[in-house]
Design a protein around this motif. Structure first.
Motif, mmCIF file in Angstrom:
data_model
loop_
_atom_site.group_PDB
_atom_site.id
_atom_site.type_symbol
_atom_site.label_atom_id
_atom_site.label_comp_id
_atom_site.label_asym_id
_atom_site.label_seq_id
_atom_site.Cartn_x
_atom_site.Cartn_y
_atom_site.Cartn_z
ATOM 1 N N GLY A 79 61.018 35.196 72.611
ATOM 2 C CA GLY A 79 60.575 33.836 72.899
ATOM 3 C C GLY A 79 61.723 32.988 73.413
ATOM 4 O O GLY A 79 61.563 32.204 74.364
ATOM 5 N N LEU A 80 62.898 33.138 72.804
ATOM 6 C CA LEU A 80 64.085 32.433 73.300
ATOM 7 C C LEU A 80 64.465 32.932 74.689
ATOM 8 O O LEU A 80 64.916 32.154 75.537
ATOM 9 C CB LEU A 80 65.246 32.639 72.335
ATOM 10 C CG LEU A 80 65.161 31.926 70.985
ATOM 11 C CD1 LEU A 80 66.332 32.331 70.099
ATOM 12 C CD2 LEU A 80 65.155 30.401 71.173
ATOM 13 N N ALA A 81 64.297 34.240 74.926
ATOM 14 C CA ALA A 81 64.624 34.806 76.231
ATOM 15 C C ALA A 81 63.783 34.181 77.340
ATOM 16 O O ALA A 81 64.239 34.061 78.480
ATOM 17 C CB ALA A 81 64.424 36.319 76.216
ATOM 18 N N VAL A 82 62.570 33.777 77.016
ATOM 19 C CA VAL A 82 61.708 33.119 77.995
ATOM 20 C C VAL A 82 61.907 31.607 77.952
ATOM 21 O O VAL A 82 62.009 30.943 78.988
ATOM 22 C CB VAL A 82 60.228 33.465 77.748
ATOM 23 C CG1 VAL A 82 59.328 32.743 78.742
ATOM 24 C CG2 VAL A 82 60.018 34.968 77.845
ATOM 25 N N GLY A 83 61.990 31.039 76.741
ATOM 26 C CA GLY A 83 62.062 29.586 76.593
ATOM 27 C C GLY A 83 63.331 28.984 77.143
ATOM 28 O O GLY A 83 63.294 27.933 77.811
ATOM 29 N N VAL A 84 64.484 29.595 76.893
ATOM 30 C CA VAL A 84 65.744 29.075 77.428
ATOM 31 C C VAL A 84 65.722 29.115 78.950
ATOM 32 O O VAL A 84 66.216 28.206 79.626
ATOM 33 C CB VAL A 84 66.940 29.881 76.875
ATOM 34 C CG1 VAL A 84 68.240 29.455 77.549
ATOM 35 C CG2 VAL A 84 67.054 29.674 75.370
#
Length: 373
Positions: A79-84
């Motif tokens: 999720g961080l890999a997409v959100g950032v």
């Protein structure tokens, strides 16, 4: 104050409505599922039984909570890999490939560190997964920055390339004899073993730590401010003295590092890398990021929600006789409603494009004051 309240309302209300509508749609499908099988009856209360079993299986015991956290940990990272990436205006579809490469690198280093102390082997192995994932994310970031190649196209292509490359290496060069399927050697002491008779392992700590670190990076550092400004408007960012190309490469590399860590955790939990390692956490990260509004805190809670669904699905299937695939349906419907909201918001922004000048001026002025200060 009013604007901030509206922002908080959007961050909470939109995801909540998406979840609620998805549960309603899934309820119809659950009721319809009663027509399949020997009994062929319609039970209007079956969704309540299914959702109660879902909650009981994930939150009804310490073991269920442990399973929920374990399932949510890699989802937080993807999720961080997409959100950032979204914060920088980049849509990272390549989390799946970054997970595969990161997990494969972690398995190889884990074999080398198999006899070392777990306190040394586990961190080094996970760091190798992060590095491999960052390198995989660097490639589309570099192509985007210097050739203009769209990151969606390049990351999708890299997903297929990573899957074929890693599968081929495991089937040929790194295959260990003596097993009925192709796999690498055991990672030994680098394996993430469950504690207290549960699946809970120390890799969860690495995932949870990334949440406050990413929040601090995005909202408390100059680099994070540049990432968000480049995402808001690259032209204004360049006018303010930033380097959008550098931010694109840095952001995609950071996204890859998060996904690589998620792949490393999954592989170390398994103890080896199988050639048929097919996981959905890479694409699930898209749902997690959109549901969490690309905010690290929101990503954590949305990952826990999906983790709870995954942990409670087996009990739901046993008690309510509802197939576990209904969780994928709920997740897909959530994504559809979130995407619909994004499209509507994008149309609204286009119509009100003339009012965006003051916002860009504010971003530029704030950045200049931050640098000077």
């Amino acid at each position: 104050m009013i604007a901030r309240l509206k922002l908080y309302a959007r961050l909470v209300v939109i995801p909540a409505l998406s979840i609620l509508l998805a549960l309603l749609v899934a309820s119809i499908l659950i009721i319809a599922s009663g027509l399949i099988g020997p009994e062929k009856k319609v039970d209007l209360f079956l969704p309540l039984v299914a959702y109660r079993s879902l909650l009981e299986g994930s939150l009804g015991s310490f073991k269920g909570i442990a399973n929920m956290i374990v399932a949510a940990s890699p989802l937080m990272l993807t999720g961080l890999a997409v959100g950032v990436g979204l914060k920088s205006g980049l849509f990272n579809i390549g989390a799946t490939g970054q997970v595969l490469v990161g997990g494969f690198a972690a398995s190889l280093v884990g074999v080398l560190m198999a006899d070392a102390s777990p306190w040394i082997a586990i961190p080094i192995t996970l760091l190798s997964g992060m590095f491999a994932g960052a390198l995989t994310g660097f490639i589309p970031g570099f192509l985007k920055a210097f050739t203009g190649a769209h990151e969606v196209v390049t990351t999708i292509m890299l997903n297929a390339l990573a899957q074929l490359m890693v599968s081929g290496l495991v089937n040929d060069i790194f295959r260990v004899p003596g097993f009925s399927f192709a796999r690498t050697a055991s990672v030994g002491n680098a394996e993430l073993v469950g504690v207290g008779g549960t699946t809970l392992h120390v890799g969860v700590i690495f995932a949870l730590v990334c949440i406050p670190i990413s929040y601090w990076l995005l909202w408390r550092t100059t680099v994070g401010f540049e990432i968000r400004t480049v995402g808001a408007n690259p032209t204004a960012a360049r006018y303010a003295g930033m380097n959008p190309r550098r931010m694109m490469i840095l952001t995609m590399s950071l996204c890859g590092a998060f996904a690589g860590l998620g792949g490393g955790i999954e592989i170390l939990r398994l103890g080896y890398y199988p050639a048929v390692f097919g996981i959905s956490i890479g694409f699930d990260g898209i749902t997690v990021a959109l549901l969490g509004q690309a905010n690290p805190i929101g990503i954590m809670f949305s990952a826990l929600l999906l983790g709870a669904m995954r942990a409670g699905a087996p009990l739901m299937q046993i008690q309510a006789r509802v197939p576990v695939e209904i969780i994928d349906v709920i997740q897909g419907v959530i994504l559809i409603f979130l995407a619909a909201e994004i499209v509507v918001r994008r149309i609204f922004r286009i119509r009100s494009a003339g009012s965006g000048t003051s916002e860009l001026q504010t971003i530029t002025r704030t950045y200049s004051e931050k640098v000077v200060g």
